[in-house]
Design a protein around this motif. Structure first.
Motif, short mmCIF file in Angstrom:
data_model
loop_
_atom_site.label_atom_id
_atom_site.label_comp_id
_atom_site.label_asym_id
_atom_site.label_seq_id
_atom_site.Cartn_x
_atom_site.Cartn_y
_atom_site.Cartn_z
N PHE A 23 -31.09 42.23 -22.36
CA PHE A 23 -29.96 41.72 -21.56
C PHE A 23 -30.20 40.28 -21.08
O PHE A 23 -29.96 39.93 -19.94
N CYS A 24 -30.69 39.48 -22.02
CA CYS A 24 -30.98 38.08 -21.70
C CYS A 24 -29.71 37.23 -21.75
O CYS A 24 -29.66 36.16 -21.15
N GLY A 25 -28.71 37.68 -22.49
CA GLY A 25 -27.46 36.93 -22.59
C GLY A 25 -27.46 35.84 -23.64
O GLY A 25 -26.50 35.08 -23.75
N PHE A 26 -28.53 35.73 -24.42
CA PHE A 26 -28.59 34.67 -25.45
C PHE A 26 -27.49 34.85 -26.48
O PHE A 26 -26.97 33.87 -27.02
N CYS A 27 -27.12 36.08 -26.79
CA CYS A 27 -26.07 36.32 -27.78
C CYS A 27 -24.76 35.70 -27.31
O CYS A 27 -24.05 35.05 -28.07
N GLU A 28 -24.47 35.87 -26.02
CA GLU A 28 -23.24 35.31 -25.44
C GLU A 28 -23.28 33.79 -25.50
O GLU A 28 -22.28 33.14 -25.83
N LEU A 29 -24.42 33.21 -25.18
CA LEU A 29 -24.55 31.75 -25.18
C LEU A 29 -24.44 31.18 -26.60
O LEU A 29 -23.91 30.09 -26.81
N ALA A 30 -24.94 31.93 -27.57
CA ALA A 30 -24.97 31.42 -28.95
C ALA A 30 -23.62 31.52 -29.65
O ALA A 30 -23.38 30.81 -30.62
N CYS A 31 -22.75 32.36 -29.14
CA CYS A 31 -21.50 32.64 -29.87
C CYS A 31 -20.52 31.46 -29.81
O CYS A 31 -20.11 31.05 -28.72
N PRO A 32 -20.10 30.92 -30.95
CA PRO A 32 -19.16 29.80 -30.94
C PRO A 32 -17.71 30.23 -30.71
O PRO A 32 -16.83 29.41 -30.55
N LYS A 33 -17.46 31.52 -30.72
CA LYS A 33 -16.08 32.03 -30.62
C LYS A 33 -15.81 32.79 -29.32
O LYS A 33 -14.75 33.40 -29.18
N GLU A 34 -16.77 32.82 -28.42
CA GLU A 34 -16.65 33.61 -27.18
C GLU A 34 -16.25 35.05 -27.53
O GLU A 34 -15.39 35.65 -26.88
N ALA A 35 -16.89 35.55 -28.56
CA ALA A 35 -16.53 36.88 -29.06
C ALA A 35 -17.40 37.99 -28.46
O ALA A 35 -16.97 39.13 -28.41
N ILE A 36 -18.58 37.64 -28.03
CA ILE A 36 -19.46 38.66 -27.44
C ILE A 36 -19.75 38.25 -26.00
O ILE A 36 -19.94 37.07 -25.70
N GLU A 37 -19.73 39.23 -25.11
CA GLU A 37 -19.93 38.96 -23.69
C GLU A 37 -20.68 40.12 -23.08
O GLU A 37 -20.51 41.27 -23.50
N LEU A 38 -21.49 39.81 -22.08
CA LEU A 38 -22.15 40.89 -21.35
C LEU A 38 -21.26 41.25 -20.15
O LEU A 38 -20.67 40.37 -19.52
N THR A 39 -21.17 42.53 -19.87
CA THR A 39 -20.27 42.99 -18.81
C THR A 39 -21.07 43.48 -17.60
O THR A 39 -22.30 43.47 -17.61
#
Ligand code: SF4
Ligand code: SF4
Length: 177
Positions: free
Chosen positions: A112-128
């Motif tokens: 749950f580091c959030g790197f996936c959210e930061l890396a996404c160019p489309k704002e497609a993945i987000e942590l809730t």
């Protein structure tokens, strides 16, 4: 050799236990009238602060289609190697040319580091804000694309814990969790 540090030296008055017992009871009595620090979970839910990094979701666009273009940037950025994506040409004529046919996250490996959210160019993945999910098997804690999209459906209308505390009945059926 280990060093023992004594932070409290017993006093003469410590030989008499009754004052300490009375002090303890007095503190308990005073706490009765203070605001409670505890929450009667699950009847009331703890509401995490904005920006809390919990269960992921895959966002949808205005037309209800998955925003993800299967670029695999999140998979590359993930330090726990817990994202699996299988890309494919998109089935629609207009819009993005790629989309994922498989998008899994192994929640037991995720930190749950959030790197996936930061890396996404489309704002497609987000942590809730979602923190309370559980399962009896390891397999059930691999959330798939369908589950991630259902998390979007539930969380896009506002913080689910606030809504639950206000009496709204919300169940998150991701298929597994
Ligand atoms: S939050 Fe971190 S560990 Fe979890 S899937 Fe995203 S990048 Fe990977
Ligand atoms: S979630 Fe974002 S970063 Fe990950 S594959 Fe989809 S578009 Fe790329």
């Amino acid at each position: 050799m280990a060093t023992v540090q004594r932070t409290y030296e017993p006093q003469f008055s410590d030989r008499f236990y009754l004052p300490a017992v009375v002090r303890g009871l007095w503190m308990t009595f005073v706490r009765i009238f203070r605001r409670k620090d505890t929450i009667p979970y699950p009847d009331r839910k703890y509401v995490p602060a904005d920006g809390y990094r919990g269960l992921q979701r895959l966002n949808k666009d205005a037309e209800g289609r998955i925003k993800c273009v299967a670029c695999e940037m999140c998979q590359t950025a993930c330090p726990a190697h817990c994202i699996t994506i299988v890309p494919s040409p998109a089935p629609w004529d207009e819009g993005e040319e790629r989309y994922p046919v498989q998008f899994d996250i192994d929640l037991l490996r995720c930190i749950f580091c959030g790197f996936c959210e930061l890396a996404c160019p489309k704002e497609a993945i987000e942590l809730t804000e979602i923190y309370d999910y559980a399962s009896y098997t390891r397999d059930d804690l691999i959330i798939n694309m369908e589950g991630l999209l259902k998390v979007y459906d539930v969380t896009s209308q506002g913080n689910i814990y606030k809504r639950q505390n206000e009496g709204e009945s919300i169940t998150i059926d991701t298929g597994k969790l």
